[in-house]
Design a protein around this motif. Structure first.
Motif: not given
Length: 162
Positions: A66-69, A140-142, A159-161
């Motif tokens: 959600s932070q990535v989005l 998810g964690k990125f 950002f890489e998961q």
């Protein structure tokens, strides 16, 4: 004759004082130009540091999907800036390039950070749809990394998961 000598001395003194005044003005002007150049250099350095501060939270940190989005929404419309996301599904499918949002950029090699402004992706319908490998899972964690160009300017975030 004494009158001419007095006038001559006054004229010579006037010329001497004029030359001294011009010399002082030139010296002050030159020294102030040097000070102004140093001030400009310091201001440019401070400006760069301030602009970098905004992105320091994304340097070598782990964020949720959600932070990535939110980061994509916030930064995808910036000029000369892009975001690269590699999801777990993309890696499993062999797609290590991922998806770019905003501008695309070179993400490895000598030209790392070079922006390609020919194409700009600002569509978030696919990364929000679970059916696609580009789906960004909000929980998810990125791992986040800053991308800099040859001039040390920040040009993107990766950002890489995990």
């Amino acid at each position: 004759m004494e009158e001419n000598t007095g006038v001559g001395i006054r004229v010579a003194a006037g010329i001497f004082l004029t030359i001294m005044l011009i010399t002082i003005v030139v010296i002050i002007t030159i020294s102030s130009q040097d000070a102004a150049k140093q001030g400009q250099t310091k201001m440019a350095s401070i400006t760069t540091q301030l602009s970098d501060t905004e992105f320091n939270t994304y340097n070598n940190t782990t964020l949720s999907g959600s932070q990535v989005l939110n980061a994509i929404r916030q930064y995808m419309n910036l000029e000369q800036f892009g975001i690269r996301v590699v999801t777990g599904k993309q890696k499993a499918a062999g797609n290590n390039v991922g998806t770019f949002y905003g501008n695309t950029f070179v993400y490895e090699g000598d030209d790392k950070g070079s922006i390609n402004s020919d194409y700009k992706n600002v569509d978030l319908t696919i990364p929000e749809n679970q059916r696609y490998p580009e789906y960004i899972n909000p929980s998810g964690k990125f791992k986040a990394t800053i991308v800099r160009d040859k001039n040390n300017m920040i040009r993107g975030i990766e950002f890489e998961q995990e």
